[in-house]
Design an enzyme around this catalytic site. Structure first.
Site, mmCIF file in Angstrom:
data_model
loop_
_atom_site.group_PDB
_atom_site.id
_atom_site.type_symbol
_atom_site.label_atom_id
_atom_site.label_comp_id
_atom_site.label_asym_id
_atom_site.label_seq_id
_atom_site.Cartn_x
_atom_site.Cartn_y
_atom_site.Cartn_z
ATOM 1 N N VAL A 14 0.852 -1.192 0.000
ATOM 2 C CA VAL A 14 0.000 0.000 0.000
ATOM 3 C C VAL A 14 0.892 1.248 0.000
ATOM 4 C CG1 VAL A 14 -0.174 0.061 2.546
ATOM 5 C CG2 VAL A 14 -1.979 1.093 1.158
ATOM 6 N N GLY A 17 2.615 3.284 -4.783
ATOM 7 C CA GLY A 17 2.365 4.019 -6.022
ATOM 8 C C GLY A 17 1.846 3.153 -7.156
ATOM 9 N N LYS A 18 1.138 2.041 -6.829
ATOM 10 C CA LYS A 18 0.637 1.129 -7.859
ATOM 11 C C LYS A 18 -0.342 1.835 -8.798
ATOM 12 C CE LYS A 18 -1.113 -1.849 -4.896
ATOM 13 N NZ LYS A 18 -0.756 -1.285 -3.593
ATOM 14 N N GLY A 37 -2.988 4.502 -29.969
ATOM 15 C CA GLY A 37 -3.641 4.699 -28.674
ATOM 16 C C GLY A 37 -3.916 3.399 -27.948
ATOM 17 N N HIS A 80 -3.577 -7.492 -4.661
ATOM 18 C CA HIS A 80 -3.797 -8.935 -4.466
ATOM 19 C C HIS A 80 -5.184 -9.364 -4.909
ATOM 20 C CE1 HIS A 80 -0.259 -8.698 -2.203
ATOM 21 N NE2 HIS A 80 -0.559 -9.443 -1.163
ATOM 22 N N ASN A 130 9.793 2.526 -7.736
ATOM 23 C CA ASN A 130 9.043 3.766 -7.967
ATOM 24 C C ASN A 130 9.488 4.917 -7.050
ATOM 25 O OD1 ASN A 130 7.055 5.330 -9.170
ATOM 26 N ND2 ASN A 130 5.457 4.682 -7.759
ATOM 27 N N LYS A 131 9.028 6.113 -7.412
ATOM 28 C CA LYS A 131 9.302 7.368 -6.681
ATOM 29 C C LYS A 131 10.770 7.786 -6.829
ATOM 30 C CE LYS A 131 5.545 6.436 -3.443
ATOM 31 N NZ LYS A 131 5.051 6.455 -2.064
ATOM 32 N N ASP A 133 11.796 10.217 -8.418
ATOM 33 C CA ASP A 133 11.883 11.679 -8.245
ATOM 34 C C ASP A 133 12.022 12.081 -6.783
ATOM 35 O OD1 ASP A 133 8.695 12.499 -7.452
ATOM 36 O OD2 ASP A 133 9.002 10.621 -8.535
#
Length: 595
Positions: A14, A17-18, A37, A80, A130-131, A133
């Site tokens: 949790v 950043g999923k 697209g 999950h 992730n993250k 930045d």
């Protein structure tokens, strides 16, 4: 043989950043719309190969130019719960997973749980770190700039910090038996898990993540992705839609499904066949004029696809169960398919007389995932079934509670507790755990057991006579008998009210009645404290003498509990004192502490 697009799921802890990552992948594809697209499916987004080529550009050269995979079908809902329903016998309908890890936190509780489910279902995965930045000192760039170009623009100290974060994840995965490495250092993708640093906020690394996913499936999964002629898939969800009645959201994994085809599906107590009345895809957002008119009708779909099926008799069909297409003109053994579906349901339902928890779930997928989780945690199961919590479930838990109060509970995942069941649970004091997140349900139960056991341990420990050595202070006798009241100093351990007392020869002296410190009653006196005590049995000057050393005298049962069950709660000095008390007492009672 034609190749279908691989099914991709997104998992992770949790707040890793999923959802943001999924939104960024979709957003990046929307920006490349001129190249084709994305097509919005039911519960999934289809990314055609042309769109991915536009996003990834020259990165594909790393994996070879002859790309056969027609694109990616990415399941829209992360976590999950949806992944659990993408289940097929002995594995998963998902071909590959993106495991999202927060770069600043590394592997967390739900990450480990995700890895266990991926391992048990034999699903390969790529780590999206992730993250990016948020990494201290990182200079974010336009997401369209290749990651390796962006990396060259960073300070040396920032590159070192990124490497440190990558190797934290490499080390954690290594301890779980996986080899991993940053994607740009991997030489053999079959032997190592790729770690791709990304930023869902800026888009950095997204192109590389998609390129690695397509490259892996292209190189190593083509056989799995061959489309068979028999249509089959997974039921993700059954829900009522205004104007349509009961519908099933499905993922078609093989073959073709046409309007008018018959499909075979599983309910809790039966196997049914029903005819497809309509196949529906969501309308593009820019065509959605009326919220009630959200779907467009199609005549047929080919694997892999997320589609909504409108059909009679879908109420009660089990989410997480397989379905089969009974296509006209295709030779199919209907009895074998029926038996396969029946065994899918029966193989997961548990009904025993064992002392264990009662588990009720909404889908076969969640039932299987939570059952696996409980078994890994060594938690026995009495009943595991689909459906709402009933009065019978509470009675079953009550039967267990008589033998083991920690197992006499009900775990309810995404189902209702019927009114009579709630009334019965209140009357019998049966604990019902509910949650909509698989990990949280099991974790809240485990935490409750831990807290209850700690509370029980604390209650038992508090009732035990603790080891204590104390000295009768000279000149501080306030009353000699009935009761004797005198001053003492605690030399070692802790002195509590109602503690039996012996002298240095091992003879009984009596029991501590009350303890006072500066005129106020206290329950306990610790090392170094000088307090007044009262005892009914002895007379000061006879059984108790000023200046002598006295000891508390735990009963044999208390001594055994302190030595075996609660040794970790005693200091080393208290453990040594307990041994001293036992040696002294055995002078008068050789069997003390043994029987």
């Amino acid at each position: 043989m034609p190749i279908r697009q691989p099914v991709v799921v997104v998992l992770g802890h949790v707040d890793s950043g999923k959802t943001s990552l999924l939104d960024r992948i979709r957003g990046t594809a929307v920006q490349a719309r001129e190249a084709g697209g994305i097509t919005q499916h039911i519960g999934a987004s289809f990314f055609p190969l042309e769109t991915i080529r536009e996003i990834c550009g020259p990165l594909f050269a790393r994996f070879g130019a002859d790309l056969k995979v027609p694109g990616l079908l990415v399941i829209d809902t992360p976590g999950h719960e949806v992944f659990a329903n993408l289940r097929v016998r002995g594995g998963s309908a998902a071909d590959i997973a993106i495991l999202v890890v927060d770069i600043n936190k590394g592997l967390e509780a739900q990450t480990y749980e995700s890895i266990e489910i991926l391992r048990s279902r034999r699903v390969p995965f790529v780590v999206a770190l992730n993250k990016l930045d948020m990494l201290a000192g990182w200079r974010s760039t336009d997401g369209r700039i290749p990651f390796l170009e962006s990396l060259k623009r960073q300070e040396r100290s920032v590159i070192d910090e990124l490497d440190a974060r990558i190797y934290t994840v490499v080390g954690a995965l290594s301890r779980l038996g996986f080899r991993a490495e940053a994607f740009y250092r991997i030489k053999d993708f079959t032997r190592e898990i790729a770690i791709v640093p990304v930023s869902a906020r800026t888009g950095e690394g997204i192109a590389e993540l998609l390129a690695v996913l397509v490259g892996l499936t292209q190189q190593y999964m083509l056989k799995r992705l061959e489309v068979g002629e028999h249509g089959r898939g997974i039921v993700l969800e059954v829900k009522e839609e205004t104007g349509l009645g009961m519908t099933a959201n499905i993922i078609l994994l093989d073959g073709t499904l046409r309007e008018g085809d018959e499909i075979m599906l599983a309910k809790r107590e039966s196997i049914i066949t029903t005819r497809v009345r309509a196949l529906l895809l969501p309308k593009p957002l820019d065509e959605m004029r009326d919220p009630r008119d959200r779907f467009m009708r199609v005549q047929e779909v080919h694997a892999a696809a997320g589609i909504k099926v409108a059909s009679p008799d879908l109420d009660g069909v089990l989410a997480g169960s397989p379905f089969y297409v009974l296509s006209r003109g295709v030779d199919i053994d209907i009895d074998t398919l029926r038996h396969t579906l029946e065994s899918e349901v029966k193989g997961l339902v548990i009904s025993t007389d064992k002392i264990g928890v009662v588990l009720k779930c909404d889908t076969l997928g969640s039932l299987e995932a939570i059952t696996e989780m409980l078994k890994r945690a060594g938690i026995p199961i009495r009943i595991a079934d689909i459906g709402n919590v009933t009065k019978r479930d509470i009675i079953e838990a009550s039967t267990v509670r008589e033998r083991d109060r920690y197992l006499g509970v009900v775990l309810a995942f995404n189902v209702r507790i019927l009114q009579d069941a709630q009334e019965e649970a209140d009357a019998l004091h049966i604990r019902v755990f509910t949650d909509r997140v698989i990990y949280n349900l099991v974790e809240s139960y485990r935490q409750w057991v831990e807290q209850e056991k700690e509370r029980e341990e604390s209650t038992v420990f508090a009732s035990l006579t603790k080891p204590c050595k104390f000295m009768v202070l000279k000149g501080l006798v306030f009353r000699r008998s009935n009761p004797a009241v005198f001053g003492v100093e605690v030399v070692e351990g802790r002195l509590r009210q109602k503690s039996p007392v012996m002298n240095a020869e091992g003879s009984d002296v009596g029991m501590i009645n009350q303890i006072q410190d500066k005129g106020k009653g206290v329950d306990e006196a610790r090392k170094g404290m000088q307090v007044a005590v009262s005892m009914n049995e002895p007379t000061v000057g006879r059984q108790v003498k000023e200046g002598e050393v006295l000891y508390t005298l735990p009963s044999t049962q208390h001594l055994k509990l302190l030595n075996e069950r609660f040794k970790h709660k005693l200091t080393q000095e208290e453990q040594a004192l307990l041994d001293e008390i036992a040696r002294i007492r055995r002078k008068v009672d050789p069997l003390y502490g043994y029987i």
